[in-house]
Design an enzyme around this catalytic site. Structure first.
Site, PDB file in Angstrom:
ATOM      1  N   HIS A  56      49.002  36.430  46.020  1.00  0.00           N
ATOM      2  CA  HIS A  56      48.366  36.971  44.824  1.00  0.00           C
ATOM      3  C   HIS A  56      47.331  38.089  45.793  1.00  0.00           C
ATOM      4  O   HIS A  56      46.923  38.706  45.136  1.00  0.00           O
ATOM      5  CB  HIS A  56      47.408  36.030  44.029  1.00  0.00           C
ATOM      6  CG  HIS A  56      48.119  35.040  43.236  1.00  0.00           C
ATOM      7  ND1 HIS A  56      48.192  35.210  41.783  1.00  0.00           N
ATOM      8  CD2 HIS A  56      49.131  33.956  43.353  1.00  0.00           C
ATOM      9  CE1 HIS A  56      48.964  34.627  41.340  1.00  0.00           C
ATOM     10  NE2 HIS A  56      49.503  33.907  42.238  1.00  0.00           N
ATOM     11  N   ASP A  99      42.444  44.989  47.219  1.00  0.00           N
ATOM     12  CA  ASP A  99      42.481  43.805  46.376  1.00  0.00           C
ATOM     13  C   ASP A  99      44.154  43.534  46.064  1.00  0.00           C
ATOM     14  O   ASP A  99      44.590  44.525  46.056  1.00  0.00           O
ATOM     15  CB  ASP A  99      41.877  44.149  45.045  1.00  0.00           C
ATOM     16  CG  ASP A  99      41.194  42.973  44.100  1.00  0.00           C
ATOM     17  OD1 ASP A  99      41.587  42.043  44.641  1.00  0.00           O
ATOM     18  OD2 ASP A  99      40.109  43.477  43.492  1.00  0.00           O
TER      19      ASP A  99
HETATM   20  P1  ADQ Z   1      40.640  37.332  42.096  1.00  0.00           P
HETATM   21  O1  ADQ Z   1      39.912  37.675  43.523  1.00  0.00           O
HETATM   22  O2  ADQ Z   1      39.584  36.180  41.748  1.00  0.00           O
HETATM   23  O3  ADQ Z   1      41.914  36.790  42.050  1.00  0.00           O
HETATM   24  P2  ADQ Z   1      40.555  39.246  39.911  1.00  0.00           P
HETATM   25  O4  ADQ Z   1      42.074  39.535  39.755  1.00  0.00           O
HETATM   26  O5  ADQ Z   1      39.773  40.267  39.581  1.00  0.00           O
HETATM   27  O6  ADQ Z   1      40.087  38.730  41.380  1.00  0.00           O
HETATM   28  O7  ADQ Z   1      40.578  37.965  38.779  1.00  0.00           O
HETATM   29  C1  ADQ Z   1      39.484  37.524  38.329  1.00  0.00           C
HETATM   30  C2  ADQ Z   1      39.330  36.677  37.053  1.00  0.00           C
HETATM   31  O8  ADQ Z   1      38.243  36.132  36.684  1.00  0.00           O
HETATM   32  C3  ADQ Z   1      39.610  37.767  35.899  1.00  0.00           C
HETATM   33  O9  ADQ Z   1      40.296  37.222  35.143  1.00  0.00           O
HETATM   34  C4  ADQ Z   1      38.018  37.988  35.487  1.00  0.00           C
HETATM   35  O10 ADQ Z   1      37.733  38.174  34.223  1.00  0.00           O
HETATM   36  C5  ADQ Z   1      37.408  36.555  35.574  1.00  0.00           C
HETATM   37  N1  ADQ Z   1      36.070  36.563  36.152  1.00  0.00           N
HETATM   38  C6  ADQ Z   1      35.480  37.489  37.129  1.00  0.00           C
HETATM   39  N2  ADQ Z   1      34.118  37.203  36.780  1.00  0.00           N
HETATM   40  C7  ADQ Z   1      33.719  36.268  35.880  1.00  0.00           C
HETATM   41  C8  ADQ Z   1      32.688  35.805  35.288  1.00  0.00           C
HETATM   42  N3  ADQ Z   1      31.417  36.078  35.842  1.00  0.00           N
HETATM   43  N4  ADQ Z   1      32.842  34.999  34.616  1.00  0.00           N
HETATM   44  C9  ADQ Z   1      33.966  34.698  34.010  1.00  0.00           C
HETATM   45  N5  ADQ Z   1      35.040  35.277  34.421  1.00  0.00           N
HETATM   46  C10 ADQ Z   1      34.992  35.943  35.512  1.00  0.00           C
HETATM   47  C11 ADQ Z   1      43.048  36.789  42.792  1.00  0.00           C
HETATM   48  C12 ADQ Z   1      43.221  38.131  43.572  1.00  0.00           C
HETATM   49  C13 ADQ Z   1      43.540  39.511  42.657  1.00  0.00           C
HETATM   50  C14 ADQ Z   1      44.463  39.124  41.901  1.00  0.00           C
HETATM   51  C15 ADQ Z   1      44.251  37.683  41.250  1.00  0.00           C
HETATM   52  C16 ADQ Z   1      45.739  37.484  40.450  1.00  0.00           C
HETATM   53  O11 ADQ Z   1      42.450  38.426  44.756  1.00  0.00           O
HETATM   54  O12 ADQ Z   1      43.666  40.337  43.641  1.00  0.00           O
HETATM   55  O13 ADQ Z   1      44.585  39.999  40.986  1.00  0.00           O
HETATM   56  O14 ADQ Z   1      44.344  36.612  42.330  1.00  0.00           O
HETATM   57  O15 ADQ Z   1      46.621  37.626  41.102  1.00  0.00           O
END
Ligand code: ADQ
Length: 445
Positions: free
Chosen positions: A157, A351
């Site tokens: 990921h 990311d």
């Molecule tokens: P993350 O580093 O966690 O994931 P991201 O892809 O942005 O990053 O996903 C975060 C998720 O958490 C999103 O669905 C977002 O809506 C949710 N989220 C963030 N802040 C929140 C909050 N305050 N309250 C509730 N929900 C919140 C890892 C990798 C990424 C990759 C994903 C999936 O680092 O690059 O996109 O896995 O493969």
């Protein structure tokens, strides 16, 4: 068709098993619901006697959740120190933050062996196994060593760096040998695929690597955003802005997300474009994560200081320039907030994908859409050329992009948004899982 076995460090929490909350859970929800499945991983519990505890199983719909506890030592050395203190910074090109010790490295392999030993008795011959993420790089080969002959896939990921960076990891070849036990390795972007292939090649190994970018469930998210934009909680926030334009950022508190750089870009907007003083608000929602790792504590201190400095320098008695919270916010409220924002300001230094960028797009009002300002180092960037792409190290460039976003006419915004929403709708969570599993299926007769 045999069962689908999903293996990830954490399994969805009991509350998320019927209502997926984000990221991986949403991505895999459809895939595990539509076929007899087993989801295997750590329970989130720690206990000194964890090795004596049995695997616990819970069946919800088509899915059996099988979880086990870890010892505090496993949690510290495998999860915090090696996975998040060595592999995470390495894969995000932040090698100076790596804190490597041989003891942690061995603990990482021992913990993977525990995953393997505990999973094997639960397996059937025609199962398809899908392993997720950097905590479990060596698991594929460990399952092979224990006699598993079925299809094994792996999805990373987070990004994977080129050989010139990856080789800083002591015992890189051992890690890649473990990964090569899988029939198919999925990564987020063509760049990651090229990097990982290069590392296999340089190590004299062969593996089947493919870029399969992850998506979201845009219809569901959009619906959530429409409903929540008029909910009391979101309306109260909008009222409190008293007409100011809203810029939003949402990320876990992590150094890969470029949060200090983002603050500096916003500060530059206020400096170079003084007409925005008192007219915009930047809302940064940043739930804390991995507080057991030192670099995360230091980042929080840096960010707290920066927000205070900028608010002190530019704020007035009746205007706070940055609203910043480290509390988690419910996904519903989050979806509504995206919808009422003028700008999604998503600028990671690096990311894997960044699902927030896709969620922001899905949430917009098609008649008056907000503008996405996106780092070109997010995995989502190649799929989103219509976003205003920035280099987060260039504060002036970020300020210019924010200004361009805040002044863009509705026709231009609509054109960019339509193209972005088209892509977010084409490549969804469901199509991602299907594409990977089809490709894994086809990887051997
Ligand atoms: P993350 O580093 O966690 O994931 P991201 O892809 O942005 O990053 O996903 C975060 C998720 O958490 C999103 O669905 C977002 O809506 C949710 N989220 C963030 N802040 C929140 C909050 N305050 N309250 C509730 N929900 C919140 C890892 C990798 C990424 C990759 C994903 C999936 O680092 O690059 O996109 O896995 O493969």
């Amino acid at each position: 068709m045999g069962r689908l076995i999903v293996v990830s460090n954490r399994t969805p929490a009991p509350g998320e098993r019927t209502q997926p909350a984000g990221g991986l859970t949403v991505g895999l929800y459809d895939a595990v619901q539509t076929r007899d499945s087993l989801w295997f991983g750590w329970s989130g519990e720690q206990d000194d006697d964890a090795m004596e505890h049995p695997v616990t199983e819970e069946r919800v719909g088509n899915v059996t959740y099988a979880t086990f506890d870890m010892t505090p030592r496993q949690y510290d050395r495998f999860y915090l120190n090696f996975s998040n203190g060595v592999l995470w910074p390495l894969c995000h090109y932040r090698t100076q933050l790596m804190r490597y010790t041989r003891e942690d490295c061995e603990a990482y392999y021992e913990a993977n062996a525990v995953f393997a030993d505990r999973l094997v008795p639960l397996l059937k011959e025609d199962d398809t196994i899908w392993i997720h993420d950097y905590h479990l790089f060596p698991l594929g080969q460990m399952l092979r060593d224990r006699g598993v002959t079925g299809r094994i896939g792996f999805f990373l990921h987070i990004p994977f760096p080129p050989w010139s960076v990856a080789r800083l990891l002591p015992q890189l070849k051992r890690l890649l040998e473990g990964l090569a036990g899988c029939d198919k390795i999925g990564v987020q972007t063509p760049e990651d695929a090229q990097n990982l292939r290069g590392c296999f090649e340089a190590s004299g190994l062969t593996a089947d690597v493919e870029a399969v970018p992850i998506g979201i469930d845009p219809i569901r998210f959009r619906q959530q955003a429409i409903e929540s934009a008029s909910a009391e909680e979101v309306e109260q926030i909008v009222d409190s802005l008293v007409g100011k334009r809203l810029i939003i950022g949402v990320d876990r508190l992590d150094y890969s997300k470029g949060l200090p750089e983002r603050m500096r870009g916003y500060e530059m907007l206020l400096k170079n474009y003084p007409e925005y003083r008192g007219k915009v608000t930047f809302l940064q929602i940043t739930p804390v994560s991995r507080t057991g790792v030192e670099s995360y504590r230091l980042l929080k201190e840096e960010l707290d200081g920066l927000v205070g400095t900028i608010n002190g320098a530019y704020g007035t008695p009746d205007w706070v320039s940055i609203r910043y919270t480290t509390w988690p916010i419910s996904r519903n409220v989050l979806a509504g907030l995206y919808r009422v924002s003028d700008v999604g300001y998503i600028t990671p230094l690096r990311d894997g994908m960044n699902l927030v960028a896709k969620e922001f797009v899905a949430a917009q009002d098609s008649k008056d859409p907000g503008v996405l300002v996106l780092s070109r180092f997010a995995g989502a960037a190649p799929e989103m050329p219509e976003a205003l792409q920035v280099n987060p190290l260039d504060a002036e460039g970020m300020a210019d992009a924010l200004h361009a976003a805040l002044t863009m006419d509705v026709e231009t915004r609509h054109k960019a948004w339509s193209a972005l929403y088209g892509e977010v709708s084409r490549n969804t969570a469901g199509s991602w899982a299907k594409q990977f599993l089809d490709s894994l299926e086809a990887s051997r007769p």
